[in-house]
Design a protein around this motif. Structure first.
Motif, PDB file in Angstrom:
ATOM      1  N   ALA A 161       2.383 -11.656  -4.050  1.00 38.16           N
ATOM      2  CA  ALA A 161       0.926 -11.548  -4.136  1.00 38.16           C
ATOM      3  C   ALA A 161       0.368 -10.653  -3.033  1.00 38.16           C
ATOM      4  CB  ALA A 161       0.300 -12.939  -4.053  1.00 38.16           C
ATOM      5  N   LEU A 162       0.894 -10.794  -1.828  1.00 36.18           N
ATOM      6  CA  LEU A 162       0.411  -9.984  -0.711  1.00 36.18           C
ATOM      7  C   LEU A 162       0.732  -8.511  -0.911  1.00 36.18           C
ATOM      8  CD1 LEU A 162       1.379 -12.392   2.202  1.00 36.18           C
ATOM      9  CD2 LEU A 162      -0.934 -11.819   1.455  1.00 36.18           C
ATOM     10  N   MET A 163       1.887  -8.217  -1.498  1.00 38.20           N
ATOM     11  CA  MET A 163       2.219  -6.822  -1.787  1.00 38.20           C
ATOM     12  C   MET A 163       1.243  -6.233  -2.808  1.00 38.20           C
ATOM     13  SD  MET A 163       6.368  -6.481  -1.844  1.00 38.20           S
ATOM     14  CE  MET A 163       6.203  -4.695  -1.962  1.00 38.20           C
ATOM     15  N   LEU A 164       0.917  -7.023  -3.836  1.00 32.77           N
ATOM     16  CA  LEU A 164      -0.034  -6.540  -4.835  1.00 32.77           C
ATOM     17  C   LEU A 164      -1.427  -6.386  -4.230  1.00 32.77           C
ATOM     18  CD1 LEU A 164       1.047  -8.562  -8.014  1.00 32.77           C
ATOM     19  CD2 LEU A 164       1.661  -6.232  -7.348  1.00 32.77           C
ATOM     20  N   LEU A 165      -1.793  -7.277  -3.332  1.00 34.61           N
ATOM     21  CA  LEU A 165      -3.073  -7.134  -2.649  1.00 34.61           C
ATOM     22  C   LEU A 165      -3.112  -5.849  -1.826  1.00 34.61           C
ATOM     23  CD1 LEU A 165      -3.667 -10.826  -1.539  1.00 34.61           C
ATOM     24  CD2 LEU A 165      -5.238  -9.462  -2.924  1.00 34.61           C
ATOM     25  N   GLY A 166      -1.954  -5.443  -1.307  1.00 36.36           N
ATOM     26  CA  GLY A 166      -1.889  -4.194  -0.553  1.00 36.36           C
ATOM     27  C   GLY A 166      -2.206  -2.978  -1.404  1.00 36.36           C
ATOM     28  N   ALA A 220       0.830  -1.206   0.000  1.00 39.13           N
ATOM     29  CA  ALA A 220       0.000   0.000   0.000  1.00 39.13           C
ATOM     30  C   ALA A 220       0.864   1.255   0.000  1.00 39.13           C
ATOM     31  CB  ALA A 220      -0.927  -0.010   1.217  1.00 39.13           C
ATOM     32  N   ALA A 221       1.933   1.240   0.793  1.00 39.67           N
ATOM     33  CA  ALA A 221       2.822   2.401   0.842  1.00 39.67           C
ATOM     34  C   ALA A 221       3.520   2.616  -0.498  1.00 39.67           C
ATOM     35  CB  ALA A 221       3.855   2.217   1.957  1.00 39.67           C
ATOM     36  N   ALA A 222       3.994   1.523  -1.104  1.00 40.27           N
ATOM     37  CA  ALA A 222       4.718   1.647  -2.376  1.00 40.27           C
ATOM     38  C   ALA A 222       3.821   2.131  -3.505  1.00 40.27           C
ATOM     39  CB  ALA A 222       5.340   0.303  -2.746  1.00 40.27           C
ATOM     40  N   ALA A 223       2.523   1.815  -3.436  1.00 40.00           N
ATOM     41  CA  ALA A 223       1.610   2.184  -4.523  1.00 40.00           C
ATOM     42  C   ALA A 223       1.026   3.573  -4.360  1.00 40.00           C
ATOM     43  CB  ALA A 223       0.472   1.166  -4.602  1.00 40.00           C
TER      44      ALA A 223
END
Length: 448
Positions: free
Chosen positions: A139-144, A90-93
């Motif tokens: 996958a969890l990072m993309l879900l974030g 979420a932070a990175a996006a």
């Protein structure tokens, strides 16, 4: 809105400079035309619908992610990576999505974020099928990214809102997240049934719902946000600008914050409130479990906390619009301090710990709703997306730091000490808020 040394004051706009800064006329002309009101109502309906779907996807996978991380890694020690990687995602996006919104509008930005989150859900299914822990981390990072999309959707609700309705518009979108967040965790058993039909691991069934929900949210954004609210607001502000004036310079969020004291105050308030909330909330299940509380008590405490975070957000939005954004922030900070003091003094009682978590959620809601509304009104329409993206980046970063430090603090200071340390941090912002209110009162009367 008036300005003082780069500090935009939210109460009672009354000057031509204020008109240019907030992006719509002031005084009697502040009443929007009927077309804008209709457009704003349509935008809110679209955002609420998409947020219900997005919240459903996030709620269905966040708890499953922890279980799946433990299963694919072979150790429960890695279960915490689910929340950590989702937060980092979420932070990175946050900034890239905001930059995309600035260039292409909210419609493209929000739809893209939802699609990326849906891809993350599909990768989680593949990771479960292959028992690939590394793929699951991705996958969890993309879900974030879905969380970052939901955060920016709240700002989209304010693009066409008037100064007197921004708080309620933003709060309505925040509130709509409650529906999906509550329903999502209850999809465990249906997810297992779907997994059986599809021939995939049982724990990955919930991610099927998540993928479908995110694709649905992307379609709602793409089809419903026409014309785009942010691009419309920017165009209207440009049309209202005198013909001989230069167009505003394109600046990134950090440069905007460096020049705007009100925006800095709003971002700092959101960050500190989020860090305090995450630090105490993340350690509460561990504290209750170590003191003999059953899983039902732990689950009820966290559920009540989540309800406090979202259920009353429309009330806090009304308070921000009616009494002023800074006063709404102060209300939230008082609730946060009260919650942390209760946690400090009542750490040995399950009832008092539950009470502190409810107050913590309410304080977080009041602070985030009021400060986000203040941030939106502190800058012009053309600068909203970059500064809002920076705010979400700082917010998620502060939450990650707060969660990371909470564990060592619990070991060194205990739960009571953790509550007291967080209370000291929030008290600093309380003093800052009181000082701003005193300065504003000398300049202008309170809003009516």
């Amino acid at each position: 809105m008036t300005t003082r040394g780069g500090d935009a004051v939210e109460e009672k706009p009354a000057t031509p400079q204020a008109e240019q800064q907030i992006g719509h006329p002031v005084g009697p002309a502040a009443v929007p035309p009927i077309e804008q009101q209709i457009h704003q109502r349509r935008v809110l309906r679209v955002l609420v619908s998409a947020q219900v779907l997005g919240g459903l996807g996030a709620g269905a996978t966040l708890s499953l992610g922890a279980l799946l991380a433990a299963e694919t890694s072979g150790s429960s020690a890695w279960s915490g990576m689910a929340a950590t990687m989702a937060t980092l995602g979420a932070a990175a996006a946050a900034v890239p999505l905001a930059s995309l919104a600035q260039r292409r509008g909210r419609r493209v930005s929000l739809a893209t974020g939802a699609v990326v989150s849906g891809v993350g859900a599909l990768l989680a299914i593949a990771a479960a099928s292959l028992s690939a822990f590394g793929l699951l981390i991705l996958a969890l990072m993309l879900l974030g990214v879905g969380s970052a999309t939901g955060l920016q959707a709240r700002f989209a609700a304010t693009d066409l809102a008037t100064e007197g309705t921004r708080g309620r518009s933003l709060a309505l979108v925040v509130w709509s997240t409650t529906i999906g967040a509550v329903l999502g965790p209850n999809l465990f058993e249906p997810g297992a049934a779907v997994a059986l039909v599809l021939g995939i691991p049982p724990l990955s069934g919930g991610f099927v719902f998540s993928a479908a929900a995110q694709v649905g949210a992307a379609a709602v954004y793409a089809l419903g946000l026409r014309p785009d609210p942010l691009l419309t607001a920017v165009a209207r502000q440009a049309a209202a600008r005198p013909a001989d004036s230069a167009p505003p310079e394109h600046r990134n969020g950090l440069r905007i914050l460096a020049d705007n004291a009100t925006a800095r105050f709003a971002v700092a308030t959101i960050a500190v409130s989020h860090a305090a909330m995450v630090s105490l909330m993340s350690m509460t299940p561990v504290h209750l479990h170590d003191h003999g509380a059953g899983l039902s008590v732990v689950g009820l405490t966290i559920s009540l906390h989540v309800a406090g975070m979202y259920a009353l957000s429309p009330v806090f939005g009304w308070i921000a619009d009616r009494f002023g954004k800074t006063r709404g922030i102060l209300c939230g900070q008082v609730l946060l301090v009260l919650a942390l003091v209760v946690a400090w003094r009542g750490s040995e009682s399950e009832g008092w710990v539950t009470t502190s978590l409810v107050l913590l959620g309410l304080g977080w809601s009041a602070c985030v709703v009021s400060a986000s509304t203040l941030l939106t009104g502190a800058v012009g329409a053309a600068e909203r997306a970059p500064v809002q993206g920076t705010s979400d980046l700082v917010m998620n970063g502060a939450g990650a730091v707060g969660g990371a430090l909470a564990g060592p603090a619990l070991v060194l200071l205990g739960y009571a000490g953790l509550g007291l340390a967080a209370a000291v941090l929030v008290t600093v912002v309380v003093a800052w808020t009181v000082a701003r209110l005193a300065s504003t009162r000398r300049e202008e009367p309170a809003p009516v």
